[in-house]
Each structure stands twice: as C-alpha cells, then as structure tokens.
Scaffold this active site. Structure first.
Site, PDB file in Angstrom:
ATOM      1  N   LEU A 101       4.192  -2.922 -12.929  1.00  0.00           N
ATOM      2  CA  LEU A 101       4.380  -1.726 -12.115  1.00  0.00           C
ATOM      3  C   LEU A 101       4.224  -2.163 -10.668  1.00  0.00           C
ATOM      4  O   LEU A 101       3.403  -3.045 -10.375  1.00  0.00           O
ATOM      5  CB  LEU A 101       3.317  -0.673 -12.451  1.00  0.00           C
ATOM      6  CG  LEU A 101       3.428   0.039 -13.804  1.00  0.00           C
ATOM      7  CD1 LEU A 101       2.238   0.973 -14.009  1.00  0.00           C
ATOM      8  CD2 LEU A 101       4.722   0.827 -13.915  1.00  0.00           C
ATOM      9  N   ASP A 102       4.978  -1.528  -9.770  1.00  0.00           N
ATOM     10  CA  ASP A 102       4.860  -1.877  -8.356  1.00  0.00           C
ATOM     11  C   ASP A 102       3.444  -1.596  -7.851  1.00  0.00           C
ATOM     12  O   ASP A 102       2.748  -0.731  -8.386  1.00  0.00           O
ATOM     13  CB  ASP A 102       5.803  -1.015  -7.498  1.00  0.00           C
ATOM     14  CG  ASP A 102       7.251  -1.207  -7.864  1.00  0.00           C
ATOM     15  OD1 ASP A 102       7.584  -2.275  -8.407  1.00  0.00           O
ATOM     16  OD2 ASP A 102       8.040  -0.285  -7.604  1.00  0.00           O
ATOM     17  N   TYR A 103       3.109  -2.251  -6.773  1.00  0.00           N
ATOM     18  CA  TYR A 103       1.838  -2.032  -6.071  1.00  0.00           C
ATOM     19  C   TYR A 103       1.629  -0.523  -5.816  1.00  0.00           C
ATOM     20  O   TYR A 103       0.551   0.006  -5.985  1.00  0.00           O
ATOM     21  CB  TYR A 103       1.929  -2.804  -4.749  1.00  0.00           C
ATOM     22  CG  TYR A 103       0.719  -2.767  -3.875  1.00  0.00           C
ATOM     23  CD1 TYR A 103      -0.418  -3.500  -4.201  1.00  0.00           C
ATOM     24  CD2 TYR A 103       0.721  -2.029  -2.690  1.00  0.00           C
ATOM     25  CE1 TYR A 103      -1.526  -3.489  -3.377  1.00  0.00           C
ATOM     26  CE2 TYR A 103      -0.381  -2.012  -1.856  1.00  0.00           C
ATOM     27  CZ  TYR A 103      -1.497  -2.741  -2.203  1.00  0.00           C
ATOM     28  OH  TYR A 103      -2.593  -2.737  -1.389  1.00  0.00           O
TER      29      TYR A 103
END
Ligand code: URA
Length: 234
Positions: A101-103
């Site tokens: 998952l993105d930051y």
C-alpha cells in the site's frame, strides 16, 4: 529445493523478491556469492541473505494489519521512514507484507512468513479483488463512473472491469468504493486521475472476502482458518 523457494519458505521474501535478492548479489551459499539463480539447495548448505543466516521456519503466520497513513510497506526504507514492521510488536517469526500500500494509503495489509502463499496472492493470474474507499476531489459523474467500471488507460495499461459505487457526494468531493482486480503501482490513484478526479484519501477495506472490519488503526490480528483457506484456494 530451488533457492528462491527455499528463501520464500524461510519467510524472508516472496519467490519473486528472492530472485531479485539473488540478482542483486545479496545471497551467499557456503560463503560465496550466488551467481546461479536456479541453484538447488543441498543438505548442509549454509545460505545467507543480506548477511544473515537463513533459518528454515515451520510455523506459518498470517496476519491482517490496519496500516495507518505514514508507514511504508517495505521491510526497510531507504529514507528511514516508519515501516509497517514497526507496528508488529509481538510476532514470533519474520513476516513480510503481501503486496503493498502507498505511504499515504491506509487500510488492510496482509502479512505472512509463507512465501508460497504470498507469491500466489500477488500473482497477476489470480486477480484477487481488492476494495478501497476513496475520497476524490470534485464531482464524479455517471459517465466517469462508467469509464472507471469499463476499464481505463492509466498510461500504457488498460484496467480490467471494476466495481464502482458512490457512497456520498459533497459539493467539492466524493466518497466512492472501488473494487479492482489488478495491483498495478498506484493503480487507484491513477484511475481517478485519468478521469480528472484526484484521490485525496485512500483506504483499503478488503482483500477478496477478507475484511478490515473494526480493527483499530495500527493494530493487527491473526487471519482466521477460514480466511487462510479462502485465500489459499481462490
Ligand atoms: N492503489 C493505489 O493507488 N494506492 C494504493 O496504495 C493501493 C492501490
């Protein structure tokens, strides 16, 4: 056993990541850097990855974590940002994230030390549906929803049919649920960008039929036997 499978079964990385570790010269066999990606591990071989001896694990661990925004899903970050590993306080064994998952994305992240399980789950051919709740800027018209549902070009890749449901429409933003079947880098953000509505917040609510539910942010739980079986068989 082939070296990438051996590393995966030891819970160090998925098979694909293991291949990368080998290609990068980070895998040693009996003290020498491994040059042969298809090496078969023999009884008594000492395998080291990133300078650490590989111990084969037997107990498999499967976790669901509620990832908060502001954490990376890699085991170690070059920029020294917090990683999801910092949230795992009492896990016996080394687990790693399945996919990422993105930051700036929060929500459900599955972690395991079962390399084969991770490999299967992230393999494009399985196309496990992943559901996100997004807040996007502006109004999302019916026509835009239809384009997102049909599949949309996100720069050299046309997404497969998606489920899109508007949950709430505000004058300047829209809350929308979207279910996609691939895991291209920043796919959901790119899809909404392609129709002109930038994602402001993104949260994953489910992977297949495994739901985040009421798990508190930053907390994790073990997957149930049913969830593990479902993911193994889908
Ligand atoms: N799609 C995105 O754009 N970001 C994520 O973190 C996951 C899916």
């Amino acid at each position: 056993m082939r070296i990438n499978k051996y590393i995966a079964q030891a819970g160090i990385a998925s098979r694909r990541k293991a291949d990368q570790l080998i290609a990068d010269g980070n895998v040693f066999v009996n003290g020498a850097v491994l040059k042969e990606p298809g090496y078969d591990v023999k009884e008594g071989d000492v395998i080291e990855v990133n300078g650490r001896k590989v111990e084969t694990q037997t107990k498999k661990i499967y976790l669901a974590l509620h990832k908060p925004v502001g954490f990376v899903t890699t085991v170690k970050d070059d920029l020294d940002r917090p990683t999801v590993m910092d949230l795992l306080t009492d896990v016996e064994g080394r687990v790693f994230p399945v996919g990422r998952l993105d930051y700036n994305t929060s929500g459900l992240l599955i972690l395991t030390n079962d390399g084969d399980f991770a490999y299967k789950l992230t393999h494009p051919k399985h196309e496990l549906p992943k559901t996100y709740r997004a807040r996007v800027a502006g109004v999302l018209s019916r026509e835009k929803c239809a384009r997102l549902r049909r599949g949309i070009d996100i720069g050299g890749f046309v997404t497969s049919p998606a489920k899109v449901e508007i949950i709430r429409a505000y004058p300047r933003s829209t809350i929308v649920d979207i279910t996609i079947h691939e895991g291209k880098n920043r796919q959901v953000r790119k899809m909404f960008k392609a129709v002109g509505n930038n994602v402001q917040e993104l949260h994953r609510t489910a992977v297949g039929n495994v739901r985040l539910g009421h798990l508190a942010e930053g907390h994790y739980r073990k997957l149930t036997r049913e969830e593990i079986d479902y993911l193994k068989n889908c």
